[in-house]
Design a protein around this motif. Structure first.
Motif, PDB file in Angstrom:
ATOM      1  N   ALA A 217       3.795 -13.015 -82.178  1.00 43.65           N
ATOM      2  CA  ALA A 217       3.604 -12.570 -81.135  1.00 43.65           C
ATOM      3  C   ALA A 217       4.647 -11.510 -80.577  1.00 43.65           C
ATOM      4  O   ALA A 217       5.302 -10.902 -81.694  1.00 43.65           O
ATOM      5  CB  ALA A 217       3.757 -13.767 -79.957  1.00 43.65           C
ATOM      6  N   ALA A 218       4.382 -10.943 -79.507  1.00 44.42           N
ATOM      7  CA  ALA A 218       5.322  -9.702 -79.179  1.00 44.42           C
ATOM      8  C   ALA A 218       6.867 -10.050 -79.444  1.00 44.42           C
ATOM      9  O   ALA A 218       7.614  -9.018 -79.612  1.00 44.42           O
ATOM     10  CB  ALA A 218       4.929  -9.209 -77.789  1.00 44.42           C
ATOM     11  N   ALA A 224       1.032 -16.273 -82.489  1.00 44.48           N
ATOM     12  CA  ALA A 224      -0.435 -15.961 -81.620  1.00 44.48           C
ATOM     13  C   ALA A 224      -1.405 -15.898 -82.678  1.00 44.48           C
ATOM     14  O   ALA A 224      -1.323 -15.492 -83.704  1.00 44.48           O
ATOM     15  CB  ALA A 224      -0.151 -14.640 -80.867  1.00 44.48           C
ATOM     16  N   VAL A 225      -2.724 -16.309 -82.128  1.00 49.02           N
ATOM     17  CA  VAL A 225      -3.894 -15.871 -82.790  1.00 49.02           C
ATOM     18  C   VAL A 225      -4.088 -14.469 -82.743  1.00 49.02           C
ATOM     19  O   VAL A 225      -4.294 -13.862 -81.849  1.00 49.02           O
ATOM     20  CB  VAL A 225      -5.177 -16.674 -82.179  1.00 49.02           C
ATOM     21  CG1 VAL A 225      -6.344 -16.417 -82.908  1.00 49.02           C
ATOM     22  CG2 VAL A 225      -5.034 -18.197 -82.205  1.00 49.02           C
ATOM     23  N   VAL A 226      -4.494 -13.979 -84.109  1.00 44.83           N
ATOM     24  CA  VAL A 226      -4.510 -12.496 -84.198  1.00 44.83           C
ATOM     25  C   VAL A 226      -5.925 -12.241 -84.845  1.00 44.83           C
ATOM     26  O   VAL A 226      -6.331 -13.094 -85.659  1.00 44.83           O
ATOM     27  CB  VAL A 226      -3.489 -11.894 -84.864  1.00 44.83           C
ATOM     28  CG1 VAL A 226      -2.077 -12.215 -84.045  1.00 44.83           C
ATOM     29  CG2 VAL A 226      -3.342 -12.473 -86.486  1.00 44.83           C
TER      30      VAL A 226
END
Length: 351
Positions: A217-218, A224-226
């Motif tokens: 994630a950031a 995160a799902v990407v």
């Protein structure tokens, strides 16, 4: 291949002896092979290539009496290769007398029921008080030199605030075998992992599969799902089964479910991210369940206060099964819900 002694016998059975020198002579079949590949094959099934590469970089491998630091060096027939196996160094983390709930222990491995709040490995902000510190103290001299360092072999991890069953290797042999089992997620072996999660809401289907790749994630800590095509995307699959439903008939209350999750892959934060992705984050999850925190306001007292005060994600590693690295027996270990999570579930059952 022929083997020679230098001062001290170098092989005992099929195992290298720490602190002594091993000399091997390459045959014609070795010509053109990479040094690390050939050496890993000669030193037996318990010696991983990664450890051979480490020994090469440390200057412990010599050809013709001269140290070699290139792992890809091509072999030639007749090369005399010596390997100096270092004595295991003292582990950098120090042992600490931390109580462990031991489910099983033998010469090769130890299985524990990890409590919530215990960090697995020392790191930034947690250099002491970890599971590794506890294991160094508990195991003492029974730990072999894993990678040349006397330390427990961590082959999988649970998040700090996730409780449940973990296995840890005590020898290089067990570390290699278990690492391979976890690396292929049990696809070619008997690895089985099941978790219990108290999640918000009630899934529309009693069973389901979440197949969604995970990446950073950031903030670089969370996942995160990407999109599948992203460079850091990792294949991730979680199977879930709804075991209990809470508050289903009382629409004025927030609903919740007890769900069993089984991993087909093992990515960082996988269950927590996947359940949040399908709209059912784990109760108490500070990273992936923030949007559902207000749901607790719809609960009656005292459950409302209990949920708000619950200090962690309600996630527990209930089951771990695997094949023993040396006896090859199938082992299966289960751990009941810890008291804090059981009390929370009982509160929801009263709905």
């Amino acid at each position: 291949m022929s083997a020679h002694n230098e001062e001290t016998p170098k092989l005992i059975g099929d195992e290298l002896t720490e602190g002594v020198s091993t000399v091997l002579e390459a045959g014609t079949d070795a010509a053109g092979q990479r040094l690390d590949q050939w050496l890993a094959g000669q030193l037996g099934p318990d010696m991983s290539r990664s450890r051979v590469q480490m020994l090469i970089r440390q200057g412990a491998v010599k050809i013709g009496g001269k140290p070699v630091d290139e792992t890809k060096r091509k072999m030639a027939a007749g090369d005399r290769v010596s390997v100096d196996m270092p004595e295991p160094e003292p582990a950098s983390p120090q042992g600490e007398a931390i109580t462990l709930d031991v489910l099983h222990e033998d010469n090769e491995l130890i299985v524990i029921n990890k409590p919530a709040g215990l960090v697995v490995h020392p790191g930034a902000g947690n250099w002491t008080g970890t599971l590794v510190n506890a294991l160094i103290h508990h195991c003492g001299d029974s730990l072999s030199g894993i990678g040349g360092v006397r330390r427990p072999g961590i082959v999988h991890r649970l998040d700090k605030e996730t409780s449940g069953v973990m296995v840890v290797a005590k020898t290089d042999r067990a570390h290699k075998s278990l690492s391979e089992a976890f690396a292929d997620h049990g696809l070619t072996g008997d690895l089985e992992r099941a978790y219990l999660a108290l999640v918000w809401g009630i899934p529309t289907r009693p069973t389901g599969k979440v197949d969604a790749p995970l990446g950073r994630a950031a903030d670089r800590v969370r996942r995160a799902v990407v999109p599948a095509g992203r460079d850091d995307a990792r294949h991730a699959i979680t199977h879930f089964t709804v075991l209990e439903r809470f508050g289903e008939q009382q629409q004025e209350f927030a609903t919740a479910s007890m769900v069993e999750c089984r991993l087909e892959t093992g990515r960082t934060h996988q269950i927590r991210v996947h359940m949040a992705h399908i709209g059912h984050p784990v109760v108490g999850d500070p990273d992936y369940g923030q949007a559902f925190r207000t749901k607790a306001n719809r609960l009656p007292e005292p459950l409302k206060g209990e949920v708000k005060a619950f200090p962690r994600q309600a996630l527990h590693a209930r089951l771990l099964a695997f094949r023993h690295p040396t006896t090859h027996l199938s082992l299966r270990f289960e751990a009941p819900l810890p008291r804090d999570m059981e009390a929370l579930v009982e509160g929801f059952r009263k709905l």
